[in-house]
Write an enzyme that holds these catalytic residues in place. Structure first.
Site, PDB file in Angstrom:
ATOM      1  N   ARG A 292       0.074  -9.382  13.592  1.00 35.36           N
ATOM      2  CA  ARG A 292      -0.563  -8.431  12.667  1.00 35.36           C
ATOM      3  C   ARG A 292      -1.394  -9.161  11.618  1.00 35.36           C
ATOM      4  O   ARG A 292      -2.449  -8.681  11.203  1.00 35.36           O
ATOM      5  CB  ARG A 292       0.512  -7.557  12.004  1.00 35.36           C
TER       6      ARG A 292
ATOM      7  N   ARG B 245      11.673  -5.405   4.618  1.00 31.15           N
ATOM      8  CA  ARG B 245      11.369  -3.979   4.422  1.00 31.15           C
ATOM      9  C   ARG B 245      12.369  -3.083   5.157  1.00 31.15           C
ATOM     10  O   ARG B 245      12.746  -3.338   6.288  1.00 31.15           O
ATOM     11  CB  ARG B 245       9.955  -3.682   4.935  1.00 31.15           C
TER      12      ARG B 245
ATOM     13  N   LYS C 176       0.833  -1.212   0.000  1.00 29.74           N
ATOM     14  CA  LYS C 176       0.000   0.000   0.000  1.00 29.74           C
ATOM     15  C   LYS C 176       0.870   1.265   0.000  1.00 29.74           C
ATOM     16  O   LYS C 176       0.674   2.164  -0.802  1.00 29.74           O
ATOM     17  CB  LYS C 176      -0.943  -0.002   1.222  1.00 29.74           C
TER      18      LYS C 176
ATOM     19  N   ARG D 106      11.587  -1.340  10.707  1.00 29.78           N
ATOM     20  CA  ARG D 106      10.550  -1.021  11.682  1.00 29.78           C
ATOM     21  C   ARG D 106      10.554  -2.032  12.823  1.00 29.78           C
ATOM     22  O   ARG D 106      10.731  -3.224  12.591  1.00 29.78           O
ATOM     23  CB  ARG D 106       9.177  -1.024  10.996  1.00 29.78           C
TER      24      ARG D 106
ATOM     25  N   ARG E  31      -9.474   0.104   9.180  1.00 26.98           N
ATOM     26  CA  ARG E  31      -8.958  -1.220   9.485  1.00 26.98           C
ATOM     27  C   ARG E  31      -9.965  -2.062  10.268  1.00 26.98           C
ATOM     28  O   ARG E  31      -9.678  -3.225  10.573  1.00 26.98           O
ATOM     29  CB  ARG E  31      -7.697  -1.082  10.335  1.00 26.98           C
TER      30      ARG E  31
HETATM   31  P1  ADP Z   1       2.195  -1.983   3.190  1.00 28.16           P
HETATM   32  O1  ADP Z   1       2.172  -0.472   3.164  1.00 28.16           O
HETATM   33  O2  ADP Z   1       1.005  -2.583   2.496  1.00 28.16           O
HETATM   34  O3  ADP Z   1       2.392  -2.557   4.559  1.00 28.16           O
HETATM   35  P2  ADP Z   1       4.752  -1.631   1.823  1.00 28.16           P
HETATM   36  O4  ADP Z   1       4.383  -0.766   0.665  1.00 28.16           O
HETATM   37  O5  ADP Z   1       5.472  -0.986   2.958  1.00 28.16           O
HETATM   38  O6  ADP Z   1       3.465  -2.445   2.341  1.00 28.16           O
HETATM   39  O7  ADP Z   1       5.631  -2.832   1.237  1.00 28.16           O
HETATM   40  C1  ADP Z   1       6.228  -3.817   2.074  1.00 28.16           C
HETATM   41  C2  ADP Z   1       7.580  -4.213   1.497  1.00 28.16           C
HETATM   42  O8  ADP Z   1       7.412  -4.910   0.272  1.00 28.16           O
HETATM   43  C3  ADP Z   1       8.504  -3.042   1.176  1.00 28.16           C
HETATM   44  O9  ADP Z   1       9.808  -3.407   1.559  1.00 28.16           O
HETATM   45  C4  ADP Z   1       8.394  -2.843  -0.342  1.00 28.16           C
HETATM   46  O10 ADP Z   1       9.632  -2.385  -0.882  1.00 28.16           O
HETATM   47  C5  ADP Z   1       8.073  -4.252  -0.814  1.00 28.16           C
HETATM   48  N1  ADP Z   1       7.090  -4.273  -1.918  1.00 28.16           N
HETATM   49  C6  ADP Z   1       5.957  -3.528  -1.996  1.00 28.16           C
HETATM   50  N2  ADP Z   1       5.256  -3.827  -3.102  1.00 28.16           N
HETATM   51  C7  ADP Z   1       5.982  -4.781  -3.746  1.00 28.16           C
HETATM   52  C8  ADP Z   1       5.779  -5.512  -4.974  1.00 28.16           C
HETATM   53  N3  ADP Z   1       4.692  -5.320  -5.731  1.00 28.16           N
HETATM   54  N4  ADP Z   1       6.722  -6.424  -5.332  1.00 28.16           N
HETATM   55  C9  ADP Z   1       7.793  -6.638  -4.544  1.00 28.16           C
HETATM   56  N5  ADP Z   1       8.048  -5.994  -3.392  1.00 28.16           N
HETATM   57  C10 ADP Z   1       7.151  -5.078  -2.986  1.00 28.16           C
HETATM   58  P1  AMP Z   2       0.985   0.327   9.109  1.00 28.39           P
HETATM   59  O1  AMP Z   2       2.048   1.372   8.968  1.00 28.39           O
HETATM   60  O2  AMP Z   2      -0.236   0.613   8.284  1.00 28.39           O
HETATM   61  O3  AMP Z   2       1.519  -1.077   8.900  1.00 28.39           O
HETATM   62  O4  AMP Z   2       0.482   0.414  10.624  1.00 28.39           O
HETATM   63  C1  AMP Z   2       1.350   0.128  11.705  1.00 28.39           C
HETATM   64  C2  AMP Z   2       0.567  -0.045  13.002  1.00 28.39           C
HETATM   65  O5  AMP Z   2      -0.115   1.181  13.329  1.00 28.39           O
HETATM   66  C3  AMP Z   2      -0.535  -1.112  12.977  1.00 28.39           C
HETATM   67  O6  AMP Z   2      -0.053  -2.420  13.238  1.00 28.39           O
HETATM   68  C4  AMP Z   2      -1.473  -0.594  14.087  1.00 28.39           C
HETATM   69  O7  AMP Z   2      -0.966  -0.912  15.367  1.00 28.39           O
HETATM   70  C5  AMP Z   2      -1.390   0.923  13.923  1.00 28.39           C
HETATM   71  N1  AMP Z   2      -2.450   1.421  13.021  1.00 28.39           N
HETATM   72  C6  AMP Z   2      -2.274   2.035  11.807  1.00 28.39           C
HETATM   73  N2  AMP Z   2      -3.454   2.356  11.251  1.00 28.39           N
HETATM   74  C7  AMP Z   2      -4.413   1.927  12.129  1.00 28.39           C
HETATM   75  C8  AMP Z   2      -5.832   1.947  12.120  1.00 28.39           C
HETATM   76  N3  AMP Z   2      -6.537   2.449  11.077  1.00 28.39           N
HETATM   77  N4  AMP Z   2      -6.483   1.416  13.187  1.00 28.39           N
HETATM   78  C9  AMP Z   2      -5.812   0.914  14.236  1.00 28.39           C
HETATM   79  N5  AMP Z   2      -4.481   0.848  14.300  1.00 28.39           N
HETATM   80  C10 AMP Z   2      -3.771   1.351  13.260  1.00 28.39           C
END
Ligand code: ADP
Ligand code: AMP
Length: 222
Positions: free
Chosen positions: A172, A128, A13, A161, A89
């Site tokens: 998660r 990541r 995302k 992270r 969420r």
């Molecule tokens: P989310 O926001 O859904 O938690 P991220 O965008 O942070 O996910 O992506 C998680 C990890 O996967 C990051 O390290 C990113 O570089 C990698 N990633 C994201 N999309 C892709 C994809 N389509 N193919 C391969 N790696 C990806």
């Molecule tokens: P994310 O960066 O989206 O992976 O979110 C990291 C963490 O933030 C999650 O595991 C939750 O603990 C908290 N968080 C983010 N967005 C929400 C939401 N909409 N509702 C509740 N917790 C959230």
């Protein structure tokens, strides 16, 4: 285009949002990013949120929804197009979001469901890395920086992270299945759900979304 990005942790995302910011004039709002910023600054909200985030649990609905409500109603600068990432969420958050957006007369156009499989998600989350300075997303295998540990764009330090560890990732995923999955149905019933195969590479996912955006714009103009 008023959009929510749905999907499990690691679906891509944030990555998609970073790519789209270059091709679309759109405001990106990530509740995860906002909460991490609050934690970094050590605010009261940040300290409260940390208890949940470090364990992989969801921050209580009231706290997160208030953040979103303030963002939409405070008069803070926002482009006509926006993209919510990580919110809603829970079903309650989805219901509250509809209320907030109705109040400001900006109903959602699309809920994009980025569907992905568990082994892919685990590989992505464990690899990541994030730039401490500008927030750009990397992956040690899928999208490595030119120089290890250093951001290509701003030379900031890359970090992992705290919640991207095996135990917290498991929690998660469980939380996602139990609390977040039901909202897919919620948007399906509203007939605004679009599903993409997020296991595909980022360029392909972006292409699919751009096509959707174009079709959506055409529909609105006719
Ligand atoms: P989310 O926001 O859904 O938690 P991220 O965008 O942070 O996910 O992506 C998680 C990890 O996967 C990051 O390290 C990113 O570089 C990698 N990633 C994201 N999309 C892709 C994809 N389509 N193919 C391969 N790696 C990806
Ligand atoms: P994310 O960066 O989206 O992976 O979110 C990291 C963490 O933030 C999650 O595991 C939750 O603990 C908290 N968080 C983010 N967005 C929400 C939401 N909409 N509702 C509740 N917790 C959230």
């Amino acid at each position: 285009m008023k959009l929510v990005l749905l999907g499990p942790p690691g679906a891509g995302k944030g990555t998609l949002a970073q790519l789209l910011k270059d091709s679309l004039d759109i405001t990106h709002i990530s509740t995860g990013d906002i909460l991490r910023e609050e934690m970094k600054e050590g605010t009261e909200l940040g300290q409260e949120a940390k208890k949940y985030i470090d364990n992989g649990e969801l921050v209580p609905d009231e706290l997160v929804t208030k953040l979103i409500e303030n963002r939409f109603k405070s008069g803070q600068e926002m482009k006509p197009s926006f993209m919510l990432d990580g919110f809603p969420r829970t079903k309650q958050q989805a219901i509250d979001l509809d209320r907030i957006l109705a109040d400001v007369n900006k109903p959602l156009d699309v809920a994009l469901y980025m569907k992905s499989t568990l082994p892919v998600l685990i590989q992505r989350l464990t690899g990541r890395r994030v730039c401490k300075n500008c927030g750009l997303l990397y992956h040690i295998v899928n999208k490595p920086p030119k120089k290890e540990g250093v951001c290509d764009v701003c030379q900031g330090e890359l970090y992992q992270r705290a919640d991207d560890n095996k135990d917290t990732i498991e929690t998660r995923m469980d939380v996602y299945m139990k609390s977040t999955m039901p909202i897919i149905e919620y948007y399906k019933n509203q007939r605004i759900l679009i599903e993409v195969d997020a296991d595909k590479d980022s360029d392909t996912v972006q292409e699919i979304l751009m096509k959707t955006v174009n079709e959506n714009t055409k529909r609105h103009n006719h």
